[in-house]
Scaffold this active site. Structure first.
Site, mmCIF file in Angstrom:
data_model
loop_
_atom_site.group_PDB
_atom_site.id
_atom_site.type_symbol
_atom_site.label_atom_id
_atom_site.label_comp_id
_atom_site.label_asym_id
_atom_site.label_seq_id
_atom_site.Cartn_x
_atom_site.Cartn_y
_atom_site.Cartn_z
ATOM 1 N N HIS A 1 -1.797 0.192 -9.765
ATOM 2 C CA HIS A 1 -2.367 -0.836 -8.871
ATOM 3 C C HIS A 1 -2.924 -2.021 -9.668
ATOM 4 O O HIS A 1 -4.117 -2.328 -9.597
ATOM 5 C CB HIS A 1 -3.448 -0.218 -7.972
ATOM 6 C CG HIS A 1 -3.668 -1.009 -6.715
ATOM 7 N ND1 HIS A 1 -4.055 -0.451 -5.529
ATOM 8 C CD2 HIS A 1 -3.556 -2.344 -6.468
ATOM 9 C CE1 HIS A 1 -4.181 -1.386 -4.604
ATOM 10 N NE2 HIS A 1 -3.871 -2.553 -5.155
ATOM 11 N N GLU B 1 -4.105 7.136 -3.854
ATOM 12 C CA GLU B 1 -4.398 6.752 -5.234
ATOM 13 C C GLU B 1 -5.911 6.794 -5.501
ATOM 14 O O GLU B 1 -6.694 6.611 -4.558
ATOM 15 C CB GLU B 1 -3.838 5.350 -5.530
ATOM 16 C CG GLU B 1 -4.481 4.251 -4.710
ATOM 17 C CD GLU B 1 -3.811 2.892 -4.937
ATOM 18 O OE1 GLU B 1 -2.574 2.798 -4.869
ATOM 19 O OE2 GLU B 1 -4.556 1.925 -5.150
ATOM 20 N N ARG C 1 0.857 -1.186 0.000
ATOM 21 C CA ARG C 1 0.000 0.000 0.000
ATOM 22 C C ARG C 1 0.890 1.232 0.000
ATOM 23 O O ARG C 1 1.944 1.257 0.660
ATOM 24 C CB ARG C 1 -0.912 0.030 1.241
ATOM 25 C CG ARG C 1 -2.056 -0.987 1.227
ATOM 26 C CD ARG C 1 -3.097 -0.702 0.143
ATOM 27 N NE ARG C 1 -4.199 -1.652 0.171
ATOM 28 C CZ ARG C 1 -4.308 -2.737 -0.604
ATOM 29 N NH1 ARG C 1 -3.368 -3.002 -1.494
ATOM 30 N NH2 ARG C 1 -5.362 -3.529 -0.513
#
Ligand code: 8YV
Length: 331
Positions: free
Chosen positions: A296, A278, A249
């Site tokens: 991601h 994000e 993360r």
């Protein structure tokens, strides 16, 4: 005169599917509940999510949906939250537990795909593939040079993995068995001897891992204590020219400190699939040198994403039908 028998239909269960996902995999939910789905894949505001969830018994979510006390208080019928993620940092687990809401997630099915991308980012970053590709596309490649995009070797080097759960171990296997790397790891608990031996992995303190590794890869869960675990001091402890890869993360890394370390040249390269806040990406990272950025996508292969949706659906159906969930989040 005969009176028709009065029948009381049992109320249907109601499920929110908060994001779009493979419709054929989601279809099974319709067998157990009325489904309020989101084919246009819009992301609700917290208020919008509350309005759509308040009468639901179950919810299919991703990590764009934050499950907190305020939301749970508005959803008295809620029995199960099924997230199509392995990470659960977007869910207040204690608040769910105190209200008897079961939380399920999707471990295992994404392990190998995520490890592939983690290892790919390591290769791409250490060998400066993204900068090299941009250079070529920009028409700047006019001659060979002995040090043109000469990066760091991955094979035979030392990889330090922070977070040695399923994904960390899958990356360690690639490193040790495929690339002849020495693997160091840092984890809350040490692995059993047999696993350490199979991987040739050695446990280290965080400090020792940072100073002894050529490449450092983050694969740990994002808990409050993991916020900015890698900050300016930790980056300074890494070897000059070292690589940092993050498939966990974004908030685990202090991104400003990372941009500084790349710009100063202390850090050799970085490969990042996750970002603090994000999908916004810190502007400093967009312009920092020797950094590979992906949106991601670590678990993004079609078979894996289908398996994640399937497992999330199976978990929802199980709980709504009064059966134990397949993959509950352990509190
Ligand atoms: C997801 C992830 O694709 O599983 C996780 O925790 O980070 C990814 O695999 C992402 O979170 C979207 O929900």
């Amino acid at each position: 005169m005969t009176h028709p028998q009065a029948t009381v239909a049992s109320p249907r269960l109601r499920v929110l599917v908060a994001r779009a996902a493979f419709p054929d995999v989601l279809a099974r939910l319709k067998d157990v509940a009325d489904v309020d789905d989101t084919p246009d894949d819009r992301i609700e505001t917290p208020e919008g999510l509350r309005l759509r969830m308040r009468d639901k018994h179950g919810a299919f979510i991703t990590n764009s949906e934050r499950i907190d006390t305020a939301l749970l208080e508005a959803c008295p019928a809620l029995r199960v939250v099924s997230t199509m993620t392995v990470g659960v940092d977007h869910i207040d687990l204690a608040a769910c537990a105190s209200r008897g809401v079961i939380v399920t997630h999707t471990p295992d099915v994404l392990t190998e795909t995520t490890a592939d991308l983690g290892f790919g980012l390591l290769l791409a970053a250490a060998r400066q593939m993204a900068d090299a590709e941009r250079y070529l596309r920009a028409g700047r490649w006019n001659r060979w040079r002995y040090d043109l995009f000469a990066g760091r070797d991955v094979h035979g080097s030392t990889l330090g993995i922070i977070g040695m759960g399923r994904i960390g171990q899958a990356i360690a296997r690639r490193a040790a068995l495929g690339f002849g790397m020495q693997v160091l790891y840092h984890n809350r608990s040490r692995l059993p001897d047999a696993i350490e031996q199979a991987l040739g992995a050695q446990h280290r303190s965080l400090d020792a891992l940072l100073t002894q590794s050529h490449h450092v890869l983050l694969a740990l869960p994002y808990t409050p204590s993991a916020r900015h675990l890698i900050g300016a001091a930790e980056l300074a402890r890494m070897q000059p020219g070292a690589t940092l890869v993050n498939v966990a993360r974004g908030g685990i890394v202090d991104e400003i400190a990372l941009a500084d370390a790349l710009e100063r040249g202390h850090l050799g390269a970085a490969g990042l699939d996750v970002f603090d806040g994000e999908p916004a990406v810190n502007a400093r990272l967009l312009t920092a040198p020797r950094v590979v950025l992906t949106p991601h996508i670590a678990s993004a292969s079609i078979p894996t994403r289908r398996a994640m949706v399937q497992l999330a659906v199976d978990n929802l159906c199980a709980v709504l039908q009064g059966q134990p969930p397949l993959t509950p989040v352990a509190f």
